[in-house]
Design an enzyme around this catalytic site. Sequence first.
Site, PDB file in Angstrom:
ATOM      1  N   ARG A 131      66.629  83.126 112.958  1.00  0.00           N
ATOM      2  CA  ARG A 131      65.508  82.690 112.126  1.00  0.00           C
ATOM      3  C   ARG A 131      66.018  82.665 110.685  1.00  0.00           C
ATOM      4  NH1 ARG A 131      59.535  85.318 112.354  1.00  0.00           N
ATOM      5  NH2 ARG A 131      60.268  86.469 110.531  1.00  0.00           N
ATOM      6  N   LYS A 183      49.823  90.990 108.637  1.00  0.00           N
ATOM      7  CA  LYS A 183      49.531  89.569 108.930  1.00  0.00           C
ATOM      8  C   LYS A 183      48.679  89.359 110.170  1.00  0.00           C
ATOM      9  CE  LYS A 183      53.971  88.881 111.215  1.00  0.00           C
ATOM     10  NZ  LYS A 183      55.385  88.634 110.964  1.00  0.00           N
TER      11      LYS A 183
END
Length: 354
Positions: free
Chosen positions: A130, A37
């Site tokens: 998260r 990414k």
Amino acid sequence: MEHYPCINIHLDTITHNAHNLVSACERFGVKPAGVTKLACAYPEVGEAILAGGIGILADSRIQNLKKLRHLDGETMLLRIPAISQAREVVQYADISLNSELETLQALAIEAVKQHKIHQVIIMHDMGDLREGSFYQEETLQLAREVMKLEGLQLVGLGTNLACYGGVEPSIDNQTQLIALAQQIETEHNIRLSYLSGASSAGLPLMLRGELPKGINQLRLGASVLMGIGLNDDPVPNTRQDTFDLTAEIVEIKVKPSVPAESTALDAFGHKPTFTDRGLRKRAICAIGKQDIDISQMTPKDRNIIVIGGSSDHLILDINDSDMPYHVGSLIEFELSYGGVLQCMTSEYITKRFL
Ligand SMILES: *Cc1c(COP(=O)(O)O)cnc(C)c1O
């Protein structure tokens, strides 16, 4: 014809890092997944990672995985999928990380439609807050539901650490993950292929020899692409000079270092402050805050001072440099993780693969 600013991507260094990390992980029973990414999954980067011996390419975005589909590696979606993207997820990701039943149901329907078996890793939250359930019973229940869904195969359990809450991968949290995985394996009489314990932040624990036996996957992005991990510390046997930035000088003038009468706010609504160094030779480079947060770039010429910038201009003090800079000269910068990310996503910055 080169266009500047340009980010230089040293592919052989990425392969070197991937190769050395595969070797390091092998000693501890870990097979890394390579996370693309940071480099927006440019296929050149994907290939460089695969060339280093990594077998799975992982990215948070399905648009990125789509760019890698013609490569050899398996693909893994890191960000919890959106229901609206279920079709593309099944189409472009072999494996995805999941935490929601509704989404898994949508993936199952798509998998059946596409005559595929989509592989699922369930995420459990070990306190970083998260993704994933924080409660073991909820994670066990989700596993039960996945087992019932046609088109899906439960292949692993994972957790994410040191991303939001700054919780470090530890013997304790990794051991708990293994125990939870064992409960799932026993209950359903299956073997989970992946115990995905952490990102690059898990490397120090592993290299100390403290990663509990059973964790067999680390999802490595920053360490493969930039040679850094937990707290951005360098990772042994990797190189950090994978990316750099080149910008072009468009003006050189001697000026005072404090503006005439500073009463207005700058272009970003801040009251500017200045250090008076007297008359100085300054250069303007054709790059600005629309391209990158300029605090994320550092001139390789240590005698240059970055004094500021606006949307499209970077202002440098080159007075103390020994280099014979002129209009049209190129200046090279090192980049932080955030700097690389911005350069890779900016359409104004040329990507040069070396
Ligand atoms: C980004 C990401 C990683 C990779 O993290 P690095 O620090 O770059 O190694 C791993 N897992 C997940 C879920 C991610 O989103």
